[in-house]
Design a protein around this motif. Structure first.
Motif, PDB file in Angstrom:
ATOM      1  N   LEU A 113      -1.521  21.718 -46.827  1.00 31.66           N
ATOM      2  CA  LEU A 113      -2.050  20.817 -45.796  1.00 31.66           C
ATOM      3  C   LEU A 113      -2.308  21.587 -44.501  1.00 31.66           C
ATOM      4  CD1 LEU A 113      -0.163  17.438 -46.322  1.00 31.66           C
ATOM      5  CD2 LEU A 113      -2.578  17.947 -46.712  1.00 31.66           C
ATOM      6  N   GLY A 114      -1.590  22.697 -44.302  1.00 29.48           N
ATOM      7  CA  GLY A 114      -1.879  23.566 -43.168  1.00 29.48           C
ATOM      8  C   GLY A 114      -3.259  24.194 -43.297  1.00 29.48           C
ATOM      9  N   ALA A 117      -6.047  21.770 -42.399  1.00 31.04           N
ATOM     10  CA  ALA A 117      -6.262  21.550 -40.958  1.00 31.04           C
ATOM     11  C   ALA A 117      -7.163  22.610 -40.316  1.00 31.04           C
ATOM     12  CB  ALA A 117      -4.913  21.519 -40.244  1.00 31.04           C
ATOM     13  N   VAL A 131      -3.616  20.921 -52.733  1.00 28.91           N
ATOM     14  CA  VAL A 131      -2.686  19.807 -52.478  1.00 28.91           C
ATOM     15  C   VAL A 131      -2.712  18.870 -53.684  1.00 28.91           C
ATOM     16  CG1 VAL A 131      -2.194  17.777 -51.042  1.00 28.91           C
ATOM     17  CG2 VAL A 131      -2.939  19.898 -49.960  1.00 28.91           C
ATOM     18  N   ALA A 135       0.320  18.000 -56.180  1.00 24.39           N
ATOM     19  CA  ALA A 135       0.757  16.595 -56.293  1.00 24.39           C
ATOM     20  C   ALA A 135       0.761  16.153 -57.755  1.00 24.39           C
ATOM     21  CB  ALA A 135      -0.159  15.695 -55.466  1.00 24.39           C
ATOM     22  N   THR A 145       4.480   8.536 -58.806  1.00 23.53           N
ATOM     23  CA  THR A 145       3.535   9.033 -57.806  1.00 23.53           C
ATOM     24  C   THR A 145       4.116   8.873 -56.408  1.00 23.53           C
ATOM     25  OG1 THR A 145       2.486   6.878 -57.599  1.00 23.53           O
ATOM     26  CG2 THR A 145       1.608   8.362 -59.281  1.00 23.53           C
ATOM     27  N   GLN A 146       3.444   9.471 -55.454  1.00 22.80           N
ATOM     28  CA  GLN A 146       3.833   9.340 -54.045  1.00 22.80           C
ATOM     29  C   GLN A 146       2.609   8.947 -53.236  1.00 22.80           C
ATOM     30  OE1 GLN A 146       5.730  13.076 -52.795  1.00 22.80           O
ATOM     31  NE2 GLN A 146       7.536  11.818 -52.516  1.00 22.80           N
ATOM     32  N   ALA A 147       2.820   8.186 -52.192  1.00 21.64           N
ATOM     33  CA  ALA A 147       1.690   7.738 -51.372  1.00 21.64           C
ATOM     34  C   ALA A 147       1.107   8.881 -50.537  1.00 21.64           C
ATOM     35  CB  ALA A 147       2.115   6.597 -50.457  1.00 21.64           C
ATOM     36  N   PHE A 148       1.964   9.792 -50.073  1.00 20.85           N
ATOM     37  CA  PHE A 148       1.485  10.838 -49.165  1.00 20.85           C
ATOM     38  C   PHE A 148       2.029  12.214 -49.551  1.00 20.85           C
ATOM     39  CE2 PHE A 148       1.605   6.834 -46.781  1.00 20.85           C
ATOM     40  CZ  PHE A 148       0.262   6.731 -46.444  1.00 20.85           C
ATOM     41  N   PRO A 149       1.529  12.772 -50.633  1.00 24.53           N
ATOM     42  CA  PRO A 149       2.003  14.109 -51.029  1.00 24.53           C
ATOM     43  C   PRO A 149       1.819  15.129 -49.902  1.00 24.53           C
ATOM     44  CG  PRO A 149       0.608  13.150 -52.734  1.00 24.53           C
ATOM     45  CD  PRO A 149       0.516  12.252 -51.542  1.00 24.53           C
ATOM     46  N   GLY A 150       2.862  15.871 -49.640  1.00 21.46           N
ATOM     47  CA  GLY A 150       2.790  16.949 -48.648  1.00 21.46           C
ATOM     48  C   GLY A 150       2.985  16.516 -47.219  1.00 21.46           C
ATOM     49  N   LEU A 151       2.794  15.245 -46.946  1.00 25.82           N
ATOM     50  CA  LEU A 151       2.955  14.754 -45.578  1.00 25.82           C
ATOM     51  C   LEU A 151       4.353  14.181 -45.440  1.00 25.82           C
ATOM     52  CD1 LEU A 151      -0.385  12.940 -44.609  1.00 25.82           C
ATOM     53  CD2 LEU A 151       0.540  15.045 -43.655  1.00 25.82           C
ATOM     54  N   ILE A 154       5.406  11.146 -43.096  1.00 29.93           N
ATOM     55  CA  ILE A 154       5.057   9.753 -43.371  1.00 29.93           C
ATOM     56  C   ILE A 154       5.903   9.233 -44.500  1.00 29.93           C
ATOM     57  CG2 ILE A 154       3.262   8.159 -44.116  1.00 29.93           C
ATOM     58  CD1 ILE A 154       1.214   9.983 -42.905  1.00 29.93           C
ATOM     59  N   PRO A 156       6.364   5.869 -46.779  1.00 29.42           N
ATOM     60  CA  PRO A 156       5.851   4.536 -47.041  1.00 29.42           C
ATOM     61  C   PRO A 156       6.920   3.507 -46.681  1.00 29.42           C
ATOM     62  CG  PRO A 156       5.649   5.944 -48.968  1.00 29.42           C
ATOM     63  CD  PRO A 156       6.437   6.686 -47.951  1.00 29.42           C
TER      64      PRO A 156
ATOM     65  N   GLU B  26       1.076   1.712 -53.016  1.00 30.21           N
ATOM     66  CA  GLU B  26       0.751   2.971 -52.330  1.00 30.21           C
ATOM     67  C   GLU B  26      -0.593   2.864 -51.607  1.00 30.21           C
ATOM     68  OE1 GLU B  26       3.572   5.980 -54.875  1.00 30.21           O
ATOM     69  OE2 GLU B  26       1.409   6.306 -54.979  1.00 30.21           O
ATOM     70  N   HIS B  30      -1.518   3.553 -47.765  1.00 30.10           N
ATOM     71  CA  HIS B  30      -2.670   4.359 -47.320  1.00 30.10           C
ATOM     72  C   HIS B  30      -3.458   3.610 -46.244  1.00 30.10           C
ATOM     73  CE1 HIS B  30      -2.881   6.445 -51.543  1.00 30.10           C
ATOM     74  NE2 HIS B  30      -1.852   6.857 -50.817  1.00 30.10           N
ATOM     75  N   PRO B  95      -8.557  17.720 -37.565  1.00 32.84           N
ATOM     76  CA  PRO B  95      -7.534  18.298 -38.463  1.00 32.84           C
ATOM     77  C   PRO B  95      -6.496  17.318 -38.991  1.00 32.84           C
ATOM     78  CG  PRO B  95      -7.953  19.784 -36.646  1.00 32.84           C
ATOM     79  CD  PRO B  95      -8.739  18.539 -36.354  1.00 32.84           C
ATOM     80  N   GLN B  99      -5.955  16.137 -42.917  1.00 34.87           N
ATOM     81  CA  GLN B  99      -4.701  16.263 -43.676  1.00 34.87           C
ATOM     82  C   GLN B  99      -4.329  14.934 -44.331  1.00 34.87           C
ATOM     83  OE1 GLN B  99      -2.314  17.896 -40.396  1.00 34.87           O
ATOM     84  NE2 GLN B  99      -2.055  19.761 -41.590  1.00 34.87           N
ATOM     85  N   SER B 103      -4.120  14.275 -48.342  1.00 33.67           N
ATOM     86  CA  SER B 103      -2.900  13.763 -48.960  1.00 33.67           C
ATOM     87  C   SER B 103      -3.198  12.493 -49.769  1.00 33.67           C
ATOM     88  CB  SER B 103      -1.857  13.481 -47.870  1.00 33.67           C
ATOM     89  OG  SER B 103      -0.668  12.997 -48.447  1.00 33.67           O
ATOM     90  N   SER B 107      -2.839  11.765 -53.738  1.00 31.97           N
ATOM     91  CA  SER B 107      -2.123  10.594 -54.261  1.00 31.97           C
ATOM     92  C   SER B 107      -3.008   9.843 -55.264  1.00 31.97           C
ATOM     93  CB  SER B 107      -1.738   9.682 -53.092  1.00 31.97           C
ATOM     94  OG  SER B 107      -1.091   8.520 -53.567  1.00 31.97           O
ATOM     95  N   THR B 110      -3.111  11.456 -58.553  1.00 29.60           N
ATOM     96  CA  THR B 110      -1.891  11.204 -59.343  1.00 29.60           C
ATOM     97  C   THR B 110      -1.901   9.777 -59.898  1.00 29.60           C
ATOM     98  OG1 THR B 110      -0.500  10.481 -57.469  1.00 29.60           O
ATOM     99  CG2 THR B 110      -0.527  12.831 -57.966  1.00 29.60           C
TER     100      THR B 110
END
Lengths: 158, 122
Positions: A113-114, A117, A131, A135, A145-151, A154, A156, B26, B30, B95, B99, B103, B107, B110
């Motif tokens: 995610l870096g 950006a 990413v 994920a 699953t995850q709502a915000f992989p890598g973040l 955040i 949920p 999810e 979002h 940026p 991101q 993300s 998701s 997945t």
């Protein structure tokens, strides 16, 4: 209006920023490559899960090679992998091995995610693809699953 | 995507319902994040914020689906398409929003895989 030297300085700074983020991703990939060795060693020999660990380890090795080339082509010096890495928890069981795989993939997603950006659109796209790949691997290990992989900031429902 | 799932849930039973319901939750997360980051133009408060992905009525699965397998299959296609679309939109974003999009795109990919596995298990 910016002078030629100002533009050159800005381009140099942008390149250095890109190299730094790619180095972060490389470090995460190198740690994942090491970690998957531990993961695979603690999964039943010849099992589907061990096969998955091997496939994921290879995937990380491939992207590591790609990152090394990307950093070098930008004039950077790819950082070498460490001899060993500190694991978040001791791994002595298959369950702990799976948890480590999830941890590694989450860290990889976070590092990419870096890259997302960065202003360079090609690097953004590359980062986003990675990413997504991380994920998908994390979800396969996690079984959900995850709502915000890598973040990580955040949560949920939070 | 939320409305698409709401429609799909009516056609799903037991296990497939639970799987799709978890994914829908999810998407709600979002949407909440996107709403918190996107600035609404003044005077537009009466109209809902359109999330930049997951068109609610177009694309694969918008109609003509029947049976849990078909419903899950259409959701899979929609998830993958939404993921690809988001990644295609990254270049123009600031940026931090890039991101978030990346993300969410991850998701959604997945989700597609999760639904595929669930469908195959039935």
């Amino acid at each position: 209006m910016m002078s030629a030297s100002g533009r050159a300085g800005q381009a140099r700074s942008s390149q250095q920023q890109a190299i730094a983020k790619l180095q972060d991703a490389l470090a995460a990939e190198q740690a994942a490559s090491y970690g998957y060795g531990v993961v695979g060693a603690h999964l039943p020999q010849g099992s589907a899960r061990q096969g998955a660990a091997t496939a994921d380890w290879v995937a990380h090795m491939r992207v590591t090679d790609e990152l090394v080339a990307m950093i070098s082509s930008r004039g950077g010096q790819p950082a070498p992998a460490a001899v060993a890495y500190q694991l978040p928890e001791p791994v002595q069981t298959a369950t702990a091995a799976v948890a480590l795989a999830v941890f590694l993939e989450d860290r990889v997603a976070q590092a990419y995610l870096g890259v997302v950006a960065l202003p360079d659109s090609g690097l953004r796209s590359f980062g986003a693809q990675q990413v997504r790949a991380a994920a998908l691997r994390a979800a396969a290990w996690r079984g959900s699953t995850q709502a915000f992989p890598g973040l990580l900031a955040i949560r949920p429902n939070g | 995507m939320i409305a698409r799932y709401a429609s799909a849930l009516k056609q799903l039973t037991a296990g497939a319902y639970i799987a799709a319901r978890a994914v829908q939750a999810e998407h709600v997360a979002h949407l909440a994040q996107l709403r918190s980051r996107l600035v609404e133009p003044s005077g537009a408060r009466s109209s809902p914020v359109n999330p930049p992905h997951g068109s609610l009525s177009d694309g694969p699965g918008a109609g003509g689906v029947n049976g849990p397998h078909a419903v899950l299959g259409q959701l899979e296609i929609a998830e993958q398409a939404a993921s690809d679309r988001l990644i295609g939109e990254l270049a123009a974003l600031p940026p931090s929003l890039a991101q978030l999009f990346a993300s969410i795109a991850a998701s959604e990919a997945t989700h597609a895989e999760y639904l595929r596995a669930d469908r195959r298990a039935r």
